[in-house]
Design a protein around this motif. Structure first.
Motif, PDB file in Angstrom:
ATOM      1  N   ALA A 290       0.997  -1.330   0.348  1.00  0.00           N
ATOM      2  CA  ALA A 290       0.263   0.088   0.019  1.00  0.00           C
ATOM      3  C   ALA A 290       0.865   1.209   0.042  1.00  0.00           C
ATOM      4  O   ALA A 290       1.308   1.655   1.415  1.00  0.00           O
TER       5      ALA A 290
ATOM      6  N   ARG B  90       0.662   4.613  -0.258  1.00  0.00           N
ATOM      7  CA  ARG B  90       0.456   5.819   1.441  1.00  0.00           C
ATOM      8  C   ARG B  90      -0.154   4.983   2.583  1.00  0.00           C
ATOM      9  O   ARG B  90      -1.143   5.924   2.699  1.00  0.00           O
ATOM     10  N   ASN B  91       0.484   3.922   3.085  1.00  0.00           N
ATOM     11  CA  ASN B  91      -0.082   3.094   4.501  1.00  0.00           C
ATOM     12  C   ASN B  91      -0.180   4.031   5.494  1.00  0.00           C
ATOM     13  O   ASN B  91       0.843   4.050   5.811  1.00  0.00           O
ATOM     14  N   ILE B  92      -1.129   3.662   5.583  1.00  0.00           N
ATOM     15  CA  ILE B  92      -1.512   5.089   6.546  1.00  0.00           C
ATOM     16  C   ILE B  92      -1.264   5.057   8.014  1.00  0.00           C
ATOM     17  O   ILE B  92      -1.985   5.826   9.679  1.00  0.00           O
TER      18      ILE B  92
ATOM     19  N   LEU C 186       7.365   3.836   5.800  1.00  0.00           N
ATOM     20  CA  LEU C 186       7.096   3.332   4.022  1.00  0.00           C
ATOM     21  C   LEU C 186       8.012   3.318   3.328  1.00  0.00           C
ATOM     22  O   LEU C 186       9.044   3.246   3.185  1.00  0.00           O
TER      23      LEU C 186
ATOM     24  N   THR D 161      -3.647  -2.110  -1.987  1.00  0.00           N
ATOM     25  CA  THR D 161      -5.325  -0.290  -2.403  1.00  0.00           C
ATOM     26  C   THR D 161      -3.802   0.468  -1.857  1.00  0.00           C
ATOM     27  O   THR D 161      -2.747   0.700  -1.657  1.00  0.00           O
ATOM     28  N   LEU D 162      -4.519   1.562  -2.269  1.00  0.00           N
ATOM     29  CA  LEU D 162      -3.508   3.068  -2.119  1.00  0.00           C
ATOM     30  C   LEU D 162      -3.048   3.168  -0.472  1.00  0.00           C
ATOM     31  O   LEU D 162      -1.721   3.972  -0.404  1.00  0.00           O
ATOM     32  N   SER D 163      -4.050   3.632   0.544  1.00  0.00           N
ATOM     33  CA  SER D 163      -3.606   3.462   1.908  1.00  0.00           C
ATOM     34  C   SER D 163      -3.564   2.793   3.052  1.00  0.00           C
ATOM     35  O   SER D 163      -3.753   2.825   4.123  1.00  0.00           O
ATOM     36  N   HIS D 164      -4.245   1.188   2.861  1.00  0.00           N
ATOM     37  CA  HIS D 164      -4.265  -0.194   3.101  1.00  0.00           C
ATOM     38  C   HIS D 164      -5.655   0.383   4.175  1.00  0.00           C
ATOM     39  O   HIS D 164      -5.958   0.540   5.793  1.00  0.00           O
ATOM     40  N   GLN D 165      -6.706   1.343   3.240  1.00  0.00           N
ATOM     41  CA  GLN D 165      -8.281   1.444   4.136  1.00  0.00           C
ATOM     42  C   GLN D 165      -8.983  -0.323   4.433  1.00  0.00           C
ATOM     43  O   GLN D 165      -8.237  -1.147   3.422  1.00  0.00           O
TER      44      GLN D 165
ATOM     45  N   GLU E  86     -10.036   3.068  -3.982  1.00  0.00           N
ATOM     46  CA  GLU E  86      -8.708   2.846  -3.455  1.00  0.00           C
ATOM     47  C   GLU E  86      -8.044   1.485  -3.921  1.00  0.00           C
ATOM     48  O   GLU E  86      -6.474   1.649  -3.684  1.00  0.00           O
TER      49      GLU E  86
ATOM     50  N   GLY F 294      -4.454   2.372  -6.217  1.00  0.00           N
ATOM     51  CA  GLY F 294      -3.379   1.141  -5.185  1.00  0.00           C
ATOM     52  C   GLY F 294      -2.625   0.481  -6.363  1.00  0.00           C
ATOM     53  O   GLY F 294      -1.608   0.731  -6.831  1.00  0.00           O
TER      54      GLY F 294
END
Length: 241
Positions: free
Chosen positions: A38, A40-42, A49, A69-73, A86, A90
C-alpha cells in the motif's frame, strides 16, 4: 514411486521499509514471494514506508509486487465508491513505480465483502489473497486461502489439537511456536502434496524479534529440488483445489 507435487509460495504485506531485509532472506533460501504494498499506508509513519525506489528494487530482483489498496483502508468500513478508488489507485501507483503490470491483490486485514471481490476483478486483478489459514489448496483465485501466518495466533487451539493428533506436548509446541506450526504444515504438504502458502509482515517479524524463527522456517522449506517455488500471481493459473 511418484511423489505428490509440492508448491511453495509466500507473501508479505503492507509495504514497510524492512521488506528488503526480508527479501534478502528469501533470496538466500531460494523462496519466491509476492510483496503486497500500500504505497501510502496510513498505518505507518512516513519514515517507515517502503519508498518507490525500494518497491522498484524488489521488482527488479524478481519478486512480484501486488496491490494492497493505496492507503490500507479497511474496505468494509468505507463507501463502495471509495473502496473502488482505493483498489484502482493503489494498482495504478504501483504500476507507475515498477513499469509493469500488477495483477495480484491482498484485501487489507483480510476484510472484504463480495462487492470488493468484484471491484478487484474489474480493476484487472486475476488473483486476490485473503488471511484465511489452514489450506493446502490453491483455492478460488479471487479469494485465495493461505496455509500459515508468521505469527502465533492464540485462536488456533482447535486446529493445533487436530494437527497434534492428541499429543499434548506436540500440541503445546505447535501452539506456542509459529515456526513449529509452519514446519509441521510443510511436512504435511510434502506427504500429501498441494500448495504451501506462508505469509506475514516484515514489521511484525521485527517487532516480535522473530527473524531467527523466520530464518529457520525458510531454511527448512527453501532450496529443495522437488519443490516448485512460485509467486502468488503464478497460482492464478492453477486448478482450484
Amino acid at each position: 514411486m511418484t511423489h505428490p507435487a509440492v508448491v511453495v509460495t509466500t507473501s508479505w504485506d503492507d509495504g514497510h521499509r524492512l521488506d528488503p531485509r526480508l527479501a534478502d532472506l528469501l533470496d538466500e533460501h531460494g523462496v519466491a514471494a509476492t510483496f503486497y504494498i500500500a504505497p501510502r499506508n496510513i498505518e505507518f509513519d512516513a519514515a517507515d514506508l517502503l519508498p518507490p525506489s525500494g518497491v522498484r528494487e524488489l521488482a527488479d530482483r524478481g519478486f512480484e509486487i501486488g496491490g494492497h489498496t493505496l492507503s490500507h483502508q479497511r474496505l468494509p468500513l468505507i463507501p463502495d465508491a471509495a473502496a473502488r478508488e482505493e483498489i484502482e489507485a493503489g494498482k495504478s501507483a504501483l504500476e507507475d513505480i515498477t513499469g509493469g503490470a500488477v495483477t495480484s491483490f491482498c484485501y487489507p486485514r483480510g476484510e472484504y465483502r463480495p462487492v470488493h471481490v468484484r471491484q478487484a476483478a474489474q480493476a484487472g486483478f486475476t488473483f486476490a489473497r485473503t488471511v484465511v489459514r489452514g489450506s493446502l489448496g490453491s483455492g478460488r483465485p479471487m479469494e485465495a486461502a493461505t496455509t500459515v501466518n508468521a505469527y502465533a495466533h492464540r485462536v488456533d487451539v482447535p486446529l493445533v489439537l487436530r494437527m497434534a493428533a492428541g499429543h499434548p506436548v506436540k500440541a503445546a509446541r505447535l501452539y506456542l511456536n509459529w515456526e513449529e506450526l509452519a514446519i509441521h504444515w510443510f511436512e504435511l504438504c510434502r506427504r500429501e502434496g498441494g500448495v504451501y502458502h506462508l505469509w506475514g509482515h516484515s514489521w511484525e517479524i521485527d517487532e516480535r524479534g522473530d527473524w531467527d524463527r523466520l530464518k529457520r522456517v525458510l531454511a527448512h522449506i527453501g532450496g529443495r529440488a522437488d519443490v516448485r517455488y512460485v509467486t502468488n500471481g503464478q497460482l492464478s493459473g492453477m486448478e482450484a483445489a
